[in-house]
Scaffold this motif. Sequence first.
Motif, PDB file in Angstrom:
ATOM      1  N   ALA A  14     -33.459  35.191   1.994  1.00 48.65           N
ATOM      2  CA  ALA A  14     -33.832  34.148   2.953  1.00 48.65           C
ATOM      3  C   ALA A  14     -33.095  32.847   2.654  1.00 48.65           C
ATOM      4  N   GLU A  15     -32.929  32.528   1.383  1.00 55.67           N
ATOM      5  CA  GLU A  15     -32.219  31.306   0.998  1.00 55.67           C
ATOM      6  C   GLU A  15     -30.730  31.398   1.327  1.00 55.67           C
ATOM      7  N   ILE A  16     -30.147  32.558   1.088  1.00 58.36           N
ATOM      8  CA  ILE A  16     -28.732  32.764   1.405  1.00 58.36           C
ATOM      9  C   ILE A  16     -28.511  32.649   2.909  1.00 58.36           C
ATOM     10  N   PHE A  17     -29.378  33.313   3.685  1.00 56.73           N
ATOM     11  CA  PHE A  17     -29.280  33.235   5.144  1.00 56.73           C
ATOM     12  C   PHE A  17     -29.447  31.793   5.607  1.00 56.73           C
ATOM     13  N   GLY A  18     -30.413  31.089   5.047  1.00 54.96           N
ATOM     14  CA  GLY A  18     -30.671  29.706   5.422  1.00 54.96           C
ATOM     15  C   GLY A  18     -29.481  28.797   5.176  1.00 54.96           C
ATOM     16  N   LYS A  19     -28.824  28.976   4.038  1.00 54.45           N
ATOM     17  CA  LYS A  19     -27.636  28.170   3.728  1.00 54.45           C
ATOM     18  C   LYS A  19     -26.521  28.455   4.722  1.00 54.45           C
ATOM     19  N   ARG A  20     -26.354  29.707   5.089  1.00 49.51           N
ATOM     20  CA  ARG A  20     -25.323  30.080   6.064  1.00 49.51           C
ATOM     21  C   ARG A  20     -25.646  29.498   7.438  1.00 49.51           C
ATOM     22  N   LEU A  21     -26.909  29.593   7.833  1.00 50.00           N
ATOM     23  CA  LEU A  21     -27.336  29.067   9.127  1.00 50.00           C
ATOM     24  C   LEU A  21     -27.113  27.555   9.192  1.00 50.00           C
ATOM     25  N   LYS A  22     -27.445  26.860   8.128  1.00 51.92           N
ATOM     26  CA  LYS A  22     -27.241  25.412   8.078  1.00 51.92           C
ATOM     27  C   LYS A  22     -25.758  25.064   8.170  1.00 51.92           C
ATOM     28  N   ALA A  23     -24.923  25.802   7.441  1.00 49.42           N
ATOM     29  CA  ALA A  23     -23.485  25.537   7.467  1.00 49.42           C
ATOM     30  C   ALA A  23     -22.917  25.718   8.868  1.00 49.42           C
ATOM     31  N   ILE A  24     -23.345  26.773   9.548  1.00 43.39           N
ATOM     32  CA  ILE A  24     -22.872  27.018  10.916  1.00 43.39           C
ATOM     33  C   ILE A  24     -23.338  25.897  11.842  1.00 43.39           C
TER      34      ILE A  24
ATOM     35  N   GLN B 250     -34.246  26.401   5.201  1.00 46.22           N
ATOM     36  CA  GLN B 250     -34.688  26.132   3.837  1.00 46.22           C
ATOM     37  C   GLN B 250     -35.053  27.400   3.079  1.00 46.22           C
ATOM     38  N   GLY B 251     -34.934  28.543   3.732  1.00 44.89           N
ATOM     39  CA  GLY B 251     -35.206  29.812   3.065  1.00 44.89           C
ATOM     40  C   GLY B 251     -36.673  30.108   2.839  1.00 44.89           C
ATOM     41  N   ARG B 252     -37.541  29.391   3.537  1.00 43.22           N
ATOM     42  CA  ARG B 252     -38.983  29.622   3.404  1.00 43.22           C
ATOM     43  C   ARG B 252     -39.456  30.792   4.252  1.00 43.22           C
ATOM     44  N   ARG B 253     -38.755  31.014   5.346  1.00 43.35           N
ATOM     45  CA  ARG B 253     -39.080  32.106   6.274  1.00 43.35           C
ATOM     46  C   ARG B 253     -37.785  32.725   6.772  1.00 43.35           C
ATOM     47  N   GLU B 254     -37.904  33.945   7.277  1.00 40.01           N
ATOM     48  CA  GLU B 254     -36.751  34.626   7.867  1.00 40.01           C
ATOM     49  C   GLU B 254     -37.033  34.875   9.343  1.00 40.01           C
ATOM     50  N   PRO B 255     -36.014  34.722  10.181  1.00 42.88           N
ATOM     51  CA  PRO B 255     -36.214  34.978  11.611  1.00 42.88           C
ATOM     52  C   PRO B 255     -36.368  36.472  11.887  1.00 42.88           C
ATOM     53  N   SER B 256     -37.039  36.771  12.981  1.00 43.00           N
ATOM     54  CA  SER B 256     -37.163  38.165  13.427  1.00 43.00           C
ATOM     55  C   SER B 256     -35.810  38.627  13.981  1.00 43.00           C
ATOM     56  N   LEU B 257     -35.686  39.909  14.240  1.00 39.83           N
ATOM     57  CA  LEU B 257     -34.460  40.420  14.857  1.00 39.83           C
ATOM     58  C   LEU B 257     -34.232  39.784  16.223  1.00 39.83           C
ATOM     59  N   TYR B 258     -35.296  39.582  16.959  1.00 38.98           N
ATOM     60  CA  TYR B 258     -35.199  38.921  18.267  1.00 38.98           C
ATOM     61  C   TYR B 258     -34.636  37.510  18.094  1.00 38.98           C
ATOM     62  N   ASP B 259     -35.152  36.788  17.103  1.00 36.34           N
ATOM     63  CA  ASP B 259     -34.666  35.428  16.851  1.00 36.34           C
ATOM     64  C   ASP B 259     -33.206  35.431  16.406  1.00 36.34           C
ATOM     65  N   ILE B 260     -32.823  36.403  15.598  1.00 37.28           N
ATOM     66  CA  ILE B 260     -31.428  36.503  15.161  1.00 37.28           C
ATOM     67  C   ILE B 260     -30.514  36.713  16.360  1.00 37.28           C
ATOM     68  N   TYR B 261     -30.925  37.580  17.273  1.00 41.03           N
ATOM     69  CA  TYR B 261     -30.152  37.799  18.501  1.00 41.03           C
ATOM     70  C   TYR B 261     -29.991  36.482  19.260  1.00 41.03           C
ATOM     71  N   ASN B 262     -31.077  35.734  19.385  1.00 48.25           N
ATOM     72  CA  ASN B 262     -31.022  34.449  20.097  1.00 48.25           C
ATOM     73  C   ASN B 262     -30.131  33.439  19.378  1.00 48.25           C
ATOM     74  N   ILE B 263     -30.184  33.416  18.065  1.00 54.71           N
ATOM     75  CA  ILE B 263     -29.318  32.522  17.283  1.00 54.71           C
ATOM     76  C   ILE B 263     -27.858  32.832  17.585  1.00 54.71           C
ATOM     77  N   ILE B 264     -27.518  34.105  17.588  1.00 56.18           N
ATOM     78  CA  ILE B 264     -26.143  34.532  17.866  1.00 56.18           C
ATOM     79  C   ILE B 264     -25.723  34.074  19.262  1.00 56.18           C
ATOM     80  N   GLU B 265     -26.609  34.219  20.228  1.00 57.94           N
ATOM     81  CA  GLU B 265     -26.307  33.812  21.602  1.00 57.94           C
ATOM     82  C   GLU B 265     -26.168  32.293  21.723  1.00 57.94           C
ATOM     83  N   VAL B 266     -27.122  31.560  21.195  1.00 56.21           N
ATOM     84  CA  VAL B 266     -27.142  30.100  21.326  1.00 56.21           C
ATOM     85  C   VAL B 266     -25.962  29.455  20.595  1.00 56.21           C
TER      86      VAL B 266
END
Length: 73
Positions: A7-17, A44-60
């Motif tokens: 979750a922390e690794i994903f969060g850092k990547r999401l923030k960088a993007i 902040q790596g406290r939570r992870e998005p659902s697959l649905y949310d990941i799809y939306n992140i990719i789209e947005v």
Amino acid sequence: MKSLNSAEIFGKRLKAIREEKQCSQKQIAEKLGLAVSTYANWEQGRREPSLYDIYNIIEVLELDANELFNISK
């Protein structure tokens, strides 16, 4: 030295993007239809998005999954 969890690794990547796109957490959260606190928890790596949310992140953010997950092509 503490190692980062997934979750922390994903969060850092999401923030960088987000920062590369020069957007605020509020702007992205609004585009995703989320509370800013929900989005901030992902970064902040406290939570992870659902697959649905990941799809939306990719789209947005107009990414492909490889970019989001930092996978070399």
